[in-house]
Structure formats: C-alpha cells, structure tokens
Design an enzyme around this catalytic site. Structure first.
Site, PDB file in Angstrom:
ATOM      1  N   HIS A 194     -10.592   6.381  34.735  1.00 42.30           N
ATOM      2  CA  HIS A 194     -10.036   5.264  33.955  1.00 42.30           C
ATOM      3  C   HIS A 194     -10.413   5.751  32.335  1.00 42.30           C
ATOM      4  CE1 HIS A 194      -9.888   0.974  32.629  1.00 42.30           C
ATOM      5  NE2 HIS A 194     -10.752   1.163  31.523  1.00 42.30           N
ATOM      6  N   CYS A 195      -9.418   5.541  31.727  1.00 42.70           N
ATOM      7  CA  CYS A 195      -9.531   6.327  30.315  1.00 42.70           C
ATOM      8  C   CYS A 195      -9.897   5.200  29.290  1.00 42.70           C
ATOM      9  CB  CYS A 195      -7.880   6.969  29.899  1.00 42.70           C
ATOM     10  SG  CYS A 195      -8.043   7.976  28.277  1.00 42.70           S
ATOM     11  N   VAL A 196     -11.078   5.674  28.459  1.00 47.40           N
ATOM     12  CA  VAL A 196     -11.611   4.729  27.703  1.00 47.40           C
ATOM     13  C   VAL A 196     -10.854   4.552  26.484  1.00 47.40           C
ATOM     14  CG1 VAL A 196     -13.631   4.002  26.160  1.00 47.40           C
ATOM     15  CG2 VAL A 196     -13.891   5.289  28.404  1.00 47.40           C
TER      16      VAL A 196
END
Length: 366
Positions: A194-196
């Site tokens: 999950h890319c912030v």
C-alpha cells in the site's frame, strides 16, 4: 434577542443548504478519506513545483539558455508534466480487487441484478422486493459463491481447506497471491504494498503503471539534480574568480559571499539527492520483481505465506521466464483479472535443479 435567534437559525439553514449543494457537486469533499487523499495529491504537486520553480527563479544562466535553446526547457517541462500526469493516473487506478474479480467471474450475478423481474418487483412494491425475487436472489448468490469457491480452489493443491484461504475480514475466498489491505479494507489481487504517497494499493491492476511512474520520477529527479549542481557550480566559479582578483578571503567574507539563494539551493539539492537514491533503489527493486514475477509482500513475508513455506527460497513459483514475465507485466492480455494457479511440486523441483551449460545455452532463465 428573538430577532437574533431568528437570524442565527436562518444563517444555519443557509449553511446547511450550501453544504448540501456542495456535497452534490463535489461528493469527494464530504468524505474525510477523500479529502486527505486530495490533500496528499496537492502536497505532491506543490513539492514538485517548488523544486522546479526555485531553480528557474535562481539560475539566470538557465533563463538565458531557455531563450537561446527553448527546446531544452520544453523537453524538461514535458517530462515534468508527464510525471505529474502519471502520478494522478497511478493514484486513481484500481489495483484489482478480489470482489471485482469475483463479480466479473460471476457475470450472471450482475446480469440478474438488471433483470426485468427485479425492476418489475421494485415498481410494484416500491422499495420492497417480493419474496419470490428474494428467494431467487439468494439462490443466485449461493450459486455465485459456489462457482467462485470452485474456481479458486482449483488453483490450490488438492486437499487444501477453504478456511485456510478465506479472508477473516471480507469473508471471501482469496485466490493465490491475494491479500487483505487494512488501509483500503479490501482484498487485492497480487498484492504488492500500500503506497502512502499515492494513497492506493499496488497490485495486479496498476503494478506496471506504478513502475512507469517511478521511472519517470527518477528521470525528472536526475535532470533536476543536474540543474541544481550546474547552478551551484557556476556560483562556486564566480566565488573563485572573486578570490583570484581580491586575494584570499576570511571566513566571515566567505559567509557574506554565500548568498541566501545558494543556501536554499544546497538544502534542496540535499533533499533531491536523498529522493534520487530512494527512487533508484525502488526502481531497481521493482524491476527485479517484474523480471521474476514476484511482489514485495511475497518477497518480504515469504515464510509467513502458507502456500510458499515448502518452496525453496531460490525458486520463484510464479515465474515463467524473463521474457514471459515481462510480457505479462507490461502487456496483459485476455481478461482484466488473471488468477494464477500454484505450480505442481514436480515443476518446482525442476526449477530448483542447478543450471548446467546446456541450460545457459538454451536460455532456460528466459
């Protein structure tokens, strides 16, 4: 007092009406998660504009070069705009959710929701669905669930239990390589991470797009670093020429000679170098994942994934060769959602076999 109360109530009603109209025009602004996502995107755009705008404001030689050779700045600005466009496309793309793949696999379920029987029942009884239609929906739902269960369990080795692959949060049977994301609250196909910074998951549907974003961001960062180094180099040359004319300077004279623009450029250059190192490592890492058909989650949590525990660490179970892996990664064909089955133990043992000269000549890795 009564007049003041009436004015307050009327103003409150006007604010409520205005908020309702805003929610109809921009529904994303009413959602806290959407507001934070748009705030992140605005911060990323502001960060890019700051790094690029400062060098154009400070470097007079760059402005003169732009007038003499406009193509240089035009190409740089094209890369800058393309990177931002790729950022928005990647952040707004779907990683490929298991529930969407389940609905796509059960095409009859979606078709049935649009059937004339359902519309007729709704028109006669308002929002109440008749008992006959409700029974049909329940039977259709059970058929869809059993169809998906059979489809997914065929991807696992014989004798596998359904409860081992059922998500405890979504209550959905996960195909191989899927994982539940707690930030998105959904199960993602070929979950990578999950890319912030993007505000979305990276999975089967947008992994290739994510790679291209990193690639474009790296090119833009390298070019910007070169511009900053060129600017600081010209400032150092000016200081050296000044010293050659007026002799050696004291520390206080050097401090006066270094302007505030140079200090800001040095700070921004240090930040850019840090970002560049991070982007290069990230680009190399995801290039390796694409070549071997792996994900970050599978590589980092390999020992915790149940169906990967008995497989040797040097064996990549889903790899089909470099050329086929790249073809699948860059040019997916057929269905939008691809479910990969676990290879048989005989095939894994064959892959674990050491390379020979014949294997190298025949390009076994490809």
């Amino acid at each position: 007092m009564a007049a003041a109360g009436v004015c307050r109530s009327s103003a409150r009603e006007d604010l409520e009406k205005l908020s309702e109209r805003c929610s109809l025009l921009c529904p994303d602004l009413c959602d806290r998660a959407s507001r934070s996502s748009w705030g992140l995107k605005a911060a990323m755009v502001l960060l890019h504009v700051t790094f690029v705008g400062v060098i154009f404001l400070f470097d007079a030689n760059l402005i003169r070069k732009t007038r003499e050779e406009p193509w240089f700045t035009a190409v740089y600005l094209v890369v800058f705009v393309a990177t931002l466009v790729q950022y928005f496309l990647t952040s707004g793309s779907s990683p490929g959710y298991v529930i969407d793949a389940m609905r796509a696999g059960n095409g009859s379920n979606t078709t049935y929701m649009k059937s004339p029987i359902l519309k007729q029942s709704n028109s006669r009884n308002g929002n109440i669905i008749s008992s006959t239609t409700q029974n049909q929906l329940e039977r259709q739902s059970s058929y869809s669930t059993s169809f998906w269960s059979k489809l997914v369990m065929d991807l696992y080795p014989p004798g596998s239990a359904i409860r081992n692959w059922t998500c405890t949060y979504c209550n959905i049977i996960q195909p191989p390589r899927a994982k539940h994301c707690h930030d998105c609250d959904k199960c993602v196909l070929q979950f990578d991470h999950h890319c912030v910074w993007l505000g979305t998951c990276i999975g089967q549907g947008n992994h290739c797009r994510f790679w291209w974003y990193i690639f474009e961001e790296t090119i833009l960062c390298v070019w910007t670093v070169v511009l900053y180094i060129t600017f600081l180099h010209s400032e150092i040359v000016k200081a050296c020429l000044f010293c050659s004319y007026f002799g050696m300077l004291t520390i206080s004279a050097w401090a006066d000679l270094i302007r505030w623009k140079d200090f800001i450029a040095i700070v921004l250059l240090a930040l850019l170098l840090f970002c560049l190192i991070f982007l290069l490592l990230l680009l190399i890492f995801h290039s390796y994942l694409a070549l071997t058909n792996q994900t970050t989650y599978e590589m980092v949590r390999r020992r915790r994934i149940l169906y990967l525990r008995g497989i040797p660490e040097k064996v990549h179970p889903f790899s089909r060769g470099i050329s086929k892996n790249l073809d699948t990664f860059c040019c997916p064909r057929g269905s939008r959602y691809t479910l990969e089955a676990l290879p048989r133990m005989e095939e894994l043992e064959e892959r674990a076999r050491p390379y020979t000269y014949i294997d190298i000549i025949s390009c076994r890795c490809c």
